[in-house]
Design an enzyme around this catalytic site. Sequence first.
Site, PDB file in Angstrom:
ATOM      1  N   GLN A 115       0.827  -1.203   0.000  1.00  0.00           N
ATOM      2  CA  GLN A 115       0.000   0.000   0.000  1.00  0.00           C
ATOM      3  C   GLN A 115       0.862   1.254   0.000  1.00  0.00           C
ATOM      4  O   GLN A 115       1.624   1.486   0.935  1.00  0.00           O
ATOM      5  CB  GLN A 115      -0.900  -0.023   1.245  1.00  0.00           C
ATOM      6  CG  GLN A 115      -1.726   1.237   1.451  1.00  0.00           C
ATOM      7  CD  GLN A 115      -2.677   1.098   2.630  1.00  0.00           C
ATOM      8  OE1 GLN A 115      -3.638   0.343   2.585  1.00  0.00           O
ATOM      9  NE2 GLN A 115      -2.402   1.823   3.698  1.00  0.00           N
ATOM     10  N   TYR A 117       0.549   4.717   0.533  1.00  0.00           N
ATOM     11  CA  TYR A 117      -0.213   5.844   1.045  1.00  0.00           C
ATOM     12  C   TYR A 117       0.692   6.868   1.742  1.00  0.00           C
ATOM     13  O   TYR A 117       0.867   7.984   1.279  1.00  0.00           O
ATOM     14  CB  TYR A 117      -1.278   5.362   2.041  1.00  0.00           C
ATOM     15  CG  TYR A 117      -2.599   4.959   1.431  1.00  0.00           C
ATOM     16  CD1 TYR A 117      -2.728   4.662   0.078  1.00  0.00           C
ATOM     17  CD2 TYR A 117      -3.734   4.841   2.219  1.00  0.00           C
ATOM     18  CE1 TYR A 117      -3.941   4.281  -0.467  1.00  0.00           C
ATOM     19  CE2 TYR A 117      -4.957   4.469   1.689  1.00  0.00           C
ATOM     20  CZ  TYR A 117      -5.058   4.178   0.347  1.00  0.00           C
ATOM     21  OH  TYR A 117      -6.269   3.813  -0.176  1.00  0.00           O
ATOM     22  N   SER A 118       1.239   6.501   2.893  1.00  0.00           N
ATOM     23  CA  SER A 118       1.969   7.452   3.750  1.00  0.00           C
ATOM     24  C   SER A 118       3.211   8.000   3.065  1.00  0.00           C
ATOM     25  O   SER A 118       3.875   7.299   2.290  1.00  0.00           O
ATOM     26  CB  SER A 118       2.373   6.778   5.064  1.00  0.00           C
ATOM     27  OG  SER A 118       1.237   6.397   5.801  1.00  0.00           O
ATOM     28  N   SER A 150       4.420  -1.566   4.203  1.00  0.00           N
ATOM     29  CA  SER A 150       4.557  -2.957   4.642  1.00  0.00           C
ATOM     30  C   SER A 150       4.675  -3.895   3.451  1.00  0.00           C
ATOM     31  O   SER A 150       3.929  -3.771   2.473  1.00  0.00           O
ATOM     32  CB  SER A 150       3.338  -3.364   5.481  1.00  0.00           C
ATOM     33  OG  SER A 150       3.225  -2.561   6.629  1.00  0.00           O
ATOM     34  N   GLU A 234     -10.467  -1.853   5.953  1.00  0.00           N
ATOM     35  CA  GLU A 234      -9.330  -2.260   6.777  1.00  0.00           C
ATOM     36  C   GLU A 234      -9.769  -2.792   8.129  1.00  0.00           C
ATOM     37  O   GLU A 234      -9.054  -3.527   8.780  1.00  0.00           O
ATOM     38  CB  GLU A 234      -8.380  -1.075   6.968  1.00  0.00           C
ATOM     39  CG  GLU A 234      -7.018  -1.457   7.468  1.00  0.00           C
ATOM     40  CD  GLU A 234      -6.021  -0.320   7.361  1.00  0.00           C
ATOM     41  OE1 GLU A 234      -4.827  -0.560   7.595  1.00  0.00           O
ATOM     42  OE2 GLU A 234      -6.432   0.811   7.037  1.00  0.00           O
ATOM     43  N   SER A 359      -2.342   7.419  12.782  1.00  0.00           N
ATOM     44  CA  SER A 359      -1.922   7.723  14.150  1.00  0.00           C
ATOM     45  C   SER A 359      -3.116   8.089  15.024  1.00  0.00           C
ATOM     46  O   SER A 359      -4.202   8.434  14.539  1.00  0.00           O
ATOM     47  CB  SER A 359      -0.916   8.876  14.146  1.00  0.00           C
ATOM     48  OG  SER A 359      -1.559  10.084  13.764  1.00  0.00           O
TER      49      SER A 359
END
Length: 382
Positions: A115, A117-118, A150, A234, A359
């Site tokens: 993924q 995203y961040s 990940s 998720e 977070s």
Amino acid sequence: MEFGFTEEDEAFRDEARAWLAAHAGPGADRRTWERTLGEAGWIGLGWPEPGHGNRTATLTQQVVWAEEYARSGAPPRSGHIGENLLAPTLIAHGDAAQKSRFLPPVAAGAELWCQGYSEPDAGSDLAGVRTAAVREGAHYRISGQKIWTSFAHEADWCFVLARTDPGSRRHHGLSFLLVPMDQPGRIEVRPIRQLTGTSDFNEVFFDGAQARVEHVVGGEGQGWRVAMSLLGFERGVSTLAQQIGFAAELAAVVETAVRTGAAADPVLRARLVRQWAELRAMRWNALRTLGGTSDPGAPSVAKLLWANWHQRLGELAVEVRGARAAVGPEDWSASAPYRIDAAQHLFLFTRADTVYGGSDQIQRTIIAERVLGLPGEPKGAV
């Protein structure tokens, strides 16, 4: 609240338990294990569309499979992201060609996903994405960096949230791209060494990486809508399986507290009881929302609950051992100087629970703005 299973569910449980007992050995590598699961049709049980090589199962049977898998001690999954995040997103937003191309390999355990995203300057703030994708004919050319990705070191594909409109701000002008990872010189993966000594997360650098135009999910500029939909997938059945693992970890901590005498401390004993009670409450909450909920804050509440619970359990895991928790295993050797035991791993790994997957600060902001209707935080230009 009681959650009952039918006779059909229990028959399904017997089948799942028997298959796992026969196949879930510790020797197979994770990619081989994914293919083994796929060959037996165990990947994609929750997909509403059959015919991709996956079995079909009711919601309660999905819970049965997730719980039995967690109890079996089977190898950790590396196909979770493709099965439980990408696939439901494609089913909801993808076109027929995208479903036909990508769902069967996921169901077969043949293609693994990560993924994208961040980002370093955005963190959990997905609207702050800076990775850019410029259309050039039949492809997009992608430049930028993702972090905390990940399984990127194992993945065949990555779904990437990128800015396809260079003049856009915040959640506008984003697109959801499917990007092949096998692009030497265009994609670089750098593992991030964690406190535990392992490297499950990675930095990913895109330097002109290509994604085909037909691999934009939901249409150009619709990335925010697709990305938010994915985050909703998720949380779900996998949360209940996660709690089976939590229960096993809690039992180990309680056993250690009894063995070391730490359980004689009334304050520590009360904390252990609280952990048990909160885990039960999390299960009931997960069951309550399992069939879906219109509450926009439900996923954030669930994340806050389990992340902080698990982090406190990690603290208890070392606290009940006293000073012994500060040293390494008894079979330490200079040839393997960095080794930690299960309790130490639990403590160190759970420091990240309140950061990854969104977070705590981001989850509280979502609840404040979308549930309580409080004014939004000032956002800088992107």
